[in-house]
Design an enzyme around this catalytic site. Sequence first.
Site, PDB file in Angstrom:
ATOM      1  CE  LYS A 115      -5.113 -28.305  44.869  1.00 43.04           C
ATOM      2  NZ  LYS A 115      -6.130 -27.899  43.730  1.00 43.04           N
ATOM      3  CE  LYS A 157       1.886 -24.446  44.707  1.00 41.58           C
ATOM      4  NZ  LYS A 157       1.250 -24.555  43.484  1.00 41.58           N
ATOM      5  CD  GLU A 199       3.934 -27.229  42.784  1.00 42.54           C
ATOM      6  OE1 GLU A 199       3.570 -27.860  42.053  1.00 42.54           O
ATOM      7  OE2 GLU A 199       3.705 -26.150  42.745  1.00 42.54           O
ATOM      8  CE  LYS A 200      14.468 -24.323  42.259  1.00 40.19           C
ATOM      9  NZ  LYS A 200      15.509 -24.094  43.308  1.00 40.19           N
ATOM     10  CG  ASN A 289      -7.899 -24.310  41.426  1.00 35.40           C
ATOM     11  OD1 ASN A 289      -7.704 -24.743  42.374  1.00 35.40           O
ATOM     12  ND2 ASN A 289      -7.149 -23.001  41.006  1.00 35.40           N
ATOM     13  NE  ARG A 291     -11.517 -23.685  44.027  1.00 36.95           N
ATOM     14  CZ  ARG A 291     -10.974 -22.576  43.699  1.00 36.95           C
ATOM     15  NH1 ARG A 291     -11.636 -21.612  43.057  1.00 36.95           N
ATOM     16  NH2 ARG A 291      -9.675 -22.423  44.114  1.00 36.95           N
ATOM     17  CB  VAL A 294     -12.085 -15.578  42.789  1.00 39.43           C
ATOM     18  CG1 VAL A 294     -12.401 -14.042  43.175  1.00 39.43           C
ATOM     19  CG2 VAL A 294     -11.951 -16.447  43.999  1.00 39.43           C
TER      20      VAL A 294
END
Length: 446
Positions: A115, A157, A199-200, A289, A291, A294
């Site tokens: 990330k 994160k 991250e904010k 992502n 991939r 979901v």
Amino acid sequence: MKKILIANRGEIASRVIGACREMGIETIAIYSDADRDLPYVNEADFSFRIGEPPVGKSYLQADAILELAVNEGADAIHPGYGFLSENSDFVRKAEEKGLVFIGPSSEIIEKMGDKVIARQTMMDAGIPVVPGSEDGLAEIQAAVEKAESIGYPVMLKASGGGGGIGMQLCFGQAELEKHFGSVKARAKAYFGNEEVFLEKYISEARHIEVQVFGDAHGNIVHLYERECSVQRRNQKVLEEAPSPSISEEARQRICESAVRAARSVGYTNAGTVEFIMDENEQFYFLEMNTRLQVEHRVTEMITGLDLVEWQILAARGEKLPLVQEEIQKNGHALEFRIYAEDPVKFMPSPGTLEVFTYPETPGFIMDRTYSEGNQVTPFYDPLISKAVISGEDRARALSKAEKILGEMRIEGVKSNLPLFERMLQEEEFLSGNYTTSYLKKTKITG
């Protein structure tokens, strides 16, 4: 491509098995001791035990999975989502063994799966990102200093994986210090990479993501956006497509930005570009992502396309079946993630799924991890199933959802069905004008 090993479990394994069956491709399933009786194990053409229940001893056993694939004559690996799906080392090893990885290359996963690197890549491409750390944070002191510079609240994160498992909202230094070690530990356990970043946190925002697809011939398209703002503990609970809350102008801008993001790294196969959008419809890149998601089913519902089939076609080196102008959206779809959990405290509720019944009707797909009599164990995400419901428009989809969920019966474990039943009566949700803070404000009494 005649035989595919599915390096995953539950409903996503069943989903891939179904698509492969339609394409005349044999499938190999893997299972842990805890999953030996789940539906997907019997649905595959071949099934093999991969280890003990903890993920580190089963679904994260990369070398054992690859050895099994080679020994059983598999041509390719489908990673599903989670587990090893964004692990570039796993992809590289698969490539070295002559296996086709059904997803982007290890180089792309390395760039976008991390990330921190992804944020910098997007900034270089001219796409706005949420203010945060430019590098990974190895020590708590560095995290404290960065949090002070961007201002609380902040989101801590995992660099190497997405989803609520790898993040923690912190409103002050005490919370950051409390959770720093545990987030690093979860990141290492679930994604094989303990690096974290900050991250904010943007409150009262919408979480909008765009499905993108690329092939080896340089073609990149979007399949429109999904609204993912209904979340608990930073984990999505309900998704819908298209977003009910953004303007057509914002839809066009965000989809074009997602394609530009994918093009900037020469993206191939299925991917999702996630954004956070404020009340003025200004959006910021969150992550990509690399991939299948979901919630890919809602995109399939409104486009009429099979995303797993597209993944396999792209992995075989074929061109995407459609160009951008040929991809149309029709109607509205919602996905309800049905969890075995306390609907008030959101705590997992393991046990035996004694009763699990639901009506069958057109425009409704139930992607199941568990069937009646199965044991919902504490080793994995407590997702029982995904109820995906579509209609000619959002109002009709919501009306159908109310009827279907009202007739659904789950006994033996607690579930979050009361949450959805309450949501389907609340004006804020029904209006479509809700944000990521919505679920925190929703009081469920069962």
